[in-house]
Design a protein around this motif. Sequence first.
Motif, mmCIF file in Angstrom:
data_model
loop_
_atom_site.group_PDB
_atom_site.id
_atom_site.type_symbol
_atom_site.label_atom_id
_atom_site.label_comp_id
_atom_site.label_asym_id
_atom_site.label_seq_id
_atom_site.Cartn_x
_atom_site.Cartn_y
_atom_site.Cartn_z
ATOM 1 N N LYS A 1 0.518 -1.402 -0.155
ATOM 2 C CA LYS A 1 0.105 -0.145 -0.095
ATOM 3 C C LYS A 1 0.685 1.059 -0.112
ATOM 4 C CE LYS A 1 -3.948 2.075 2.371
ATOM 5 N NZ LYS A 1 -4.606 2.014 3.592
ATOM 6 N N ASN A 2 1.754 1.192 0.871
ATOM 7 C CA ASN A 2 2.959 2.232 0.724
ATOM 8 C C ASN A 2 4.261 2.253 0.234
ATOM 9 O OD1 ASN A 2 2.628 3.918 3.294
ATOM 10 N ND2 ASN A 2 1.755 1.818 3.913
ATOM 11 N N GLY A 3 4.461 1.708 -1.307
ATOM 12 C CA GLY A 3 4.522 1.728 -2.541
ATOM 13 C C GLY A 3 5.954 0.739 -2.738
ATOM 14 N N MET A 4 6.259 -0.522 -1.800
ATOM 15 C CA MET A 4 6.969 -1.413 -1.178
ATOM 16 C C MET A 4 7.049 -2.659 -2.017
ATOM 17 S SD MET A 4 9.077 1.001 1.763
ATOM 18 C CE MET A 4 7.379 1.118 2.611
ATOM 19 N N GLY A 5 5.658 -2.580 -2.427
ATOM 20 C CA GLY A 5 5.436 -4.171 -2.972
ATOM 21 C C GLY A 5 6.528 -4.565 -3.986
ATOM 22 N N GLY A 6 7.447 -3.671 -4.613
ATOM 23 C CA GLY A 6 8.615 -4.142 -5.043
ATOM 24 C C GLY A 6 9.513 -4.928 -4.845
ATOM 25 N N ALA A 7 9.898 -5.051 -3.549
ATOM 26 C CA ALA A 7 10.465 -5.228 -2.083
ATOM 27 C C ALA A 7 11.098 -7.164 -1.780
ATOM 28 C CB ALA A 7 11.162 -4.766 -1.567
ATOM 29 N N ARG A 8 12.125 -8.082 -1.993
ATOM 30 C CA ARG A 8 11.520 -8.840 -1.320
ATOM 31 C C ARG A 8 11.421 -8.900 -0.222
ATOM 32 N NH1 ARG A 8 11.497 -14.152 -4.598
ATOM 33 N NH2 ARG A 8 12.836 -13.033 -5.631
ATOM 34 N N VAL A 9 10.512 -9.880 0.811
ATOM 35 C CA VAL A 9 10.775 -10.008 1.908
ATOM 36 C C VAL A 9 11.373 -11.021 2.588
ATOM 37 C CG1 VAL A 9 9.071 -10.374 3.837
ATOM 38 C CG2 VAL A 9 8.640 -9.362 2.131
ATOM 39 N N LEU A 10 12.530 -10.572 3.264
ATOM 40 C CA LEU A 10 13.125 -11.686 4.185
ATOM 41 C C LEU A 10 12.513 -11.857 5.229
ATOM 42 C CD1 LEU A 10 16.691 -10.030 2.970
ATOM 43 C CD2 LEU A 10 15.329 -11.839 1.768
ATOM 44 N N GLY A 11 13.204 -13.583 6.457
ATOM 45 C CA GLY A 11 11.888 -13.872 7.063
ATOM 46 C C GLY A 11 13.511 -13.831 7.840
ATOM 47 N N THR A 12 13.344 -15.322 9.103
ATOM 48 C CA THR A 12 14.079 -15.364 9.884
ATOM 49 C C THR A 12 13.768 -16.621 10.312
ATOM 50 O OG1 THR A 12 12.831 -14.420 12.288
ATOM 51 C CG2 THR A 12 14.550 -13.065 11.707
ATOM 52 N N GLU A 13 14.708 -17.208 10.791
ATOM 53 C CA GLU A 13 14.304 -18.473 11.253
ATOM 54 C C GLU A 13 12.670 -18.971 12.222
ATOM 55 O OE1 GLU A 13 15.515 -17.370 15.108
ATOM 56 O OE2 GLU A 13 16.015 -16.736 14.087
ATOM 57 N N LEU A 14 12.893 -17.585 12.517
ATOM 58 C CA LEU A 14 11.309 -18.020 13.353
ATOM 59 C C LEU A 14 10.068 -18.645 13.022
ATOM 60 C CD1 LEU A 14 11.221 -14.653 15.693
ATOM 61 C CD2 LEU A 14 11.440 -16.620 16.023
ATOM 62 N N TRP A 15 9.695 -18.266 11.034
ATOM 63 C CA TRP A 15 9.385 -18.721 10.317
ATOM 64 C C TRP A 15 8.936 -19.789 10.391
ATOM 65 C CZ3 TRP A 15 9.297 -15.487 5.307
ATOM 66 C CH2 TRP A 15 8.830 -13.895 5.361
ATOM 67 N N ASN A 16 10.104 -20.773 10.580
ATOM 68 C CA ASN A 16 9.996 -22.236 10.566
ATOM 69 C C ASN A 16 9.620 -22.773 11.512
ATOM 70 O OD1 ASN A 16 11.050 -24.855 8.817
ATOM 71 N ND2 ASN A 16 12.704 -24.501 10.395
ATOM 72 N N SER A 17 9.123 -22.659 12.742
ATOM 73 C CA SER A 17 8.584 -22.917 13.603
ATOM 74 C C SER A 17 6.912 -22.894 13.353
ATOM 75 C CB SER A 17 9.370 -22.314 15.382
ATOM 76 O OG SER A 17 8.309 -20.727 14.982
#
Length: 402
Positions: A269-285
């Motif tokens: 919504k704020n114009g940053m939709g083209g950026a690749r989102v990065l996550g951490t090890e928390l996502w794997n849980s």
Amino acid sequence: MAERVSIGQSPSAWRRFAAAAVAAGALVLGGCQTVVPRGPAPVRRPPVVRPTQPQQPVVEQGIPKDTQRHRVALLVPLSGPNAGVGQSLANATQLALLDSSNDRVRITSYDTASGAALAAQKALADGAQLILGPLLAEDVRVVTPIARRAGVPVVSFSNDSSAAGNGAYLMGYVPAQSVARVVNYATDKGVTSFGALVPNGTYGERASTAFLRAVEAAGGRVGSLQTYDRAAGSMTAAIIRMTKSAPYQAILIADGGSMAAAGVPVLHKNGMGGARVLGTELWNSESAIASKPALEGAWFASVSDGLYRQYATKYRARFGTAPFRLSSLGYDAVLLTIRIMRDWPIGAPFPEDRLHDRGGFAGIDGAFRFGRDNVAERALEVQEIRGGTTVTVSPAPGGFEE
């Protein structure tokens, strides 16, 4: 008239007469000696044996001594709000013993919910030579000095690196490692400009430090790093602040998958939709991470899931429920113990120096080894969320270089 015999009065004559008289008397006495008849021989009676009191068995307090197995204590919460995770860790240790067909290690569980210090003292009194756990960093800080005085190392499941040292080792997934891994992968793919959203608190502080260091080491640029509280509107405000330094090629959201998924629509919504989102090890849980459409195409680094899926299937079959993702730490802690057991005679102290083997150890979560800071360094892979599932885009290395 009878002839009178006279004896001379000389001394020598009297001496001869006395000697003859003594000799004659002796003969007379010898001939008249009375013989006393002997009675029957005395009867020998056996000695009197007094009855003895039966010996009472010695009753030892606590768990009986085990001379055939190593005594290992598992300190986890088995009651209270974290009981589910604690029981899953306990189940995992038993499954590891069964899978390895090992009968030389005896693991006894102690509930830290009623007091980590009491649990540690009880375990040591029962003869524990190694402590696996606790789960929480505050419990590690309580248990470590108690165990240290007894010369017993602590292999904890915490991910708070500040609790390591002085005989405490951390097996938990440290955020700094996953952040550095995903940043390095992104730069390898051509990303040079980064932004970050991190929650306030200890985890966010460590993730922020790791992020800044990783980007700098990779030769990239951090345009903006914004913090937020886990409260309504706080992340949105942080994202709006980020727009002042846009655009970004990649944005790290150092939080759980649900929070990240909530933030992605605001980025769009704020114009940053083209950026690749990065996550951490928390996502794997989070088992449902791949089913969140907002995270399509996102990258995150974590331990490998290949062997974990096989483990989860066996766990369900035995215990009738799905394991907590962290339970693999309990399984791998037992594998570590079994490997070191080759150089650990029964009854001897645990050889703590073996925990620093540079070649590391292998487990469900892949290769790991303890560094000089006593924190587990892990071989991590990078996964991408794609089409409702996760795909490994950069496999974890199989081991470590010396």
